[in-house]
Design an enzyme around this catalytic site. Structure first.
Site, PDB file in Angstrom:
ATOM      1  N   ASP A  97       0.356  -1.363   0.164  1.00 35.73           N
ATOM      2  CA  ASP A  97       0.249   0.063  -0.152  1.00 35.73           C
ATOM      3  C   ASP A  97       0.587   1.326   0.077  1.00 35.73           C
ATOM      4  OD1 ASP A  97      -2.218   1.845  -0.189  1.00 35.73           O
ATOM      5  OD2 ASP A  97      -2.557   1.664   2.106  1.00 35.73           O
ATOM      6  N   CYS A 110      -4.455  -1.409  -1.830  1.00 33.70           N
ATOM      7  CA  CYS A 110      -4.369   0.131  -1.729  1.00 33.70           C
ATOM      8  C   CYS A 110      -5.475  -0.088  -3.374  1.00 33.70           C
ATOM      9  CB  CYS A 110      -2.801   0.958  -2.294  1.00 33.70           C
ATOM     10  SG  CYS A 110      -3.358   2.642  -3.093  1.00 33.70           S
ATOM     11  N   THR A 160      -6.182   3.261  -5.207  1.00 32.62           N
ATOM     12  CA  THR A 160      -5.366   3.830  -6.547  1.00 32.62           C
ATOM     13  C   THR A 160      -4.248   2.850  -6.664  1.00 32.62           C
ATOM     14  OG1 THR A 160      -5.237   5.549  -5.118  1.00 32.62           O
ATOM     15  CG2 THR A 160      -3.629   6.122  -6.873  1.00 32.62           C
ATOM     16  N   CYS A 214     -11.360   3.527   0.330  1.00 31.97           N
ATOM     17  CA  CYS A 214     -10.121   3.846   0.532  1.00 31.97           C
ATOM     18  C   CYS A 214      -9.533   2.562   1.433  1.00 31.97           C
ATOM     19  CB  CYS A 214      -9.630   5.182   0.261  1.00 31.97           C
ATOM     20  SG  CYS A 214      -7.926   5.436   1.504  1.00 31.97           S
ATOM     21  N   HIS A 228      -7.292   3.111   4.018  1.00 34.72           N
ATOM     22  CA  HIS A 228      -7.445   4.126   5.067  1.00 34.72           C
ATOM     23  C   HIS A 228      -8.763   4.089   5.273  1.00 34.72           C
ATOM     24  CE1 HIS A 228      -3.715   4.876   3.530  1.00 34.72           C
ATOM     25  NE2 HIS A 228      -3.291   5.217   4.317  1.00 34.72           N
TER      26      HIS A 228
END
Length: 260
Positions: free
Chosen positions: A7, A69, A71, A176, A178
């Site tokens: 990540d 992750c 992205t 996301c 996170h």
């Protein structure tokens, strides 16, 4: 068994904890890139950072690599698979739009501003949302606040996103990784007085299960726990970042792990 996760930052903790729930005996490799976070500035930059982090993880000879992750999964998954597979199975992360929509009612997708409204996310909505009404909610600053365990910034970012979330949503997709570390705080922010309960849909459990399937392993939650965790920060062998200990997932790994 050794499972690697990568990540930009500590968003991989949620998937790492999910792997440990399914296979406590798995050795873990946690490879992230705090020096260059956030990655979402330009696709070519994301590809370069992701490839470096993946190579650092692959050097530890894991059985599978989870790209924990969103992205990196959007911009670099095919590149990583082209370099590492078939020798190393690579598992990407996709927002859990399909299960969120399947439960009925309207859905909100919380994601980074770069992902919100992107062709990638719009494509997933067309493919998986069915007839569900979907609201795309940008969450500026939330991933960065979580990365640094900045309590004040987390509170403000969650409150701002909650204010943009339609009051009738039945489910929120955490777009996301996170965000999964502060899932309960998100639930509290959108579930105020007079509002119906909101289901949260993250990706950690699904990618952990898929990693096991890719290597032909069955869940064994009662297996004898492994204490081996290798932490790599921007290519350097390190300890778990201090910010990771602000979250239950990080504390759980630290409690059983011999970080090396």
């Amino acid at each position: 068994m050794k499972i690697a996760l990568m990540d930009s930052g500590i968003g991989l903790l949620a998937a790492a904890a999910a792997v440990r729930r399914l296979r406590p005996d798995a050795d873990l490799v946690l490879s992230s890139d705090p020096d260059n976070m956030p990655w979402g500035r330009a696709p070519e930059g994301v590809k370069a950072h992701a490839l470096a982090v993946a190579r650092a993880a692959a050097a530890h000879r894991p059985d599978a690599l989870i790209v924990a992750c969103n992205t990196a999964s959007v911009h670099a998954l095919e590149l990583l698979r082209a370099e590492l597979e078939p020798g190393l199975p690579v598992i990407g992360t996709v927002p859990a739009i399909k299960p969120a929509a399947a439960a009925g009612g309207s859905v909100a997708i919380w994601a980074t501003p770069a992902t919100t409204g992107s062709p990638y996310q719009r494509g997933l909505i067309r493919e998986f949302a069915g007839s569900a009404a979907v609201a795309e909610v940008p969450c500026p600053g939330l991933a960065d606040a979580v990365q640094h365990a900045d309590e004040d910034a987390i509170e403000k970012a969650i409150a701002a996103a909650a204010a943009l979330t339609p009051p009738d949503v039945r489910a929120i997709v955490l777009g996301c990784t996170h965000y999964e570390l502060v899932a309960e705080r998100i639930r509290e922010a959108v579930g105020g007085p007079g509002r119906r309960p909101v289901a949260l849909h993250g990706s950690a459990g699904a990618v952990a299960a898929q990693a096991l399937r890719r290597i032909g392993a069955e869940p064994a939650p009662s297996a004898e726990p492994s204490s081996s965790i290798a932490v790599i920060l921007s290519g350097r062998v390190s300890a778990l970042p201090q910010a990771a200990l602000a979250y239950a997932e990080g504390r759980g790994l630290a409690a059983v792990g011999s970080v090396h």
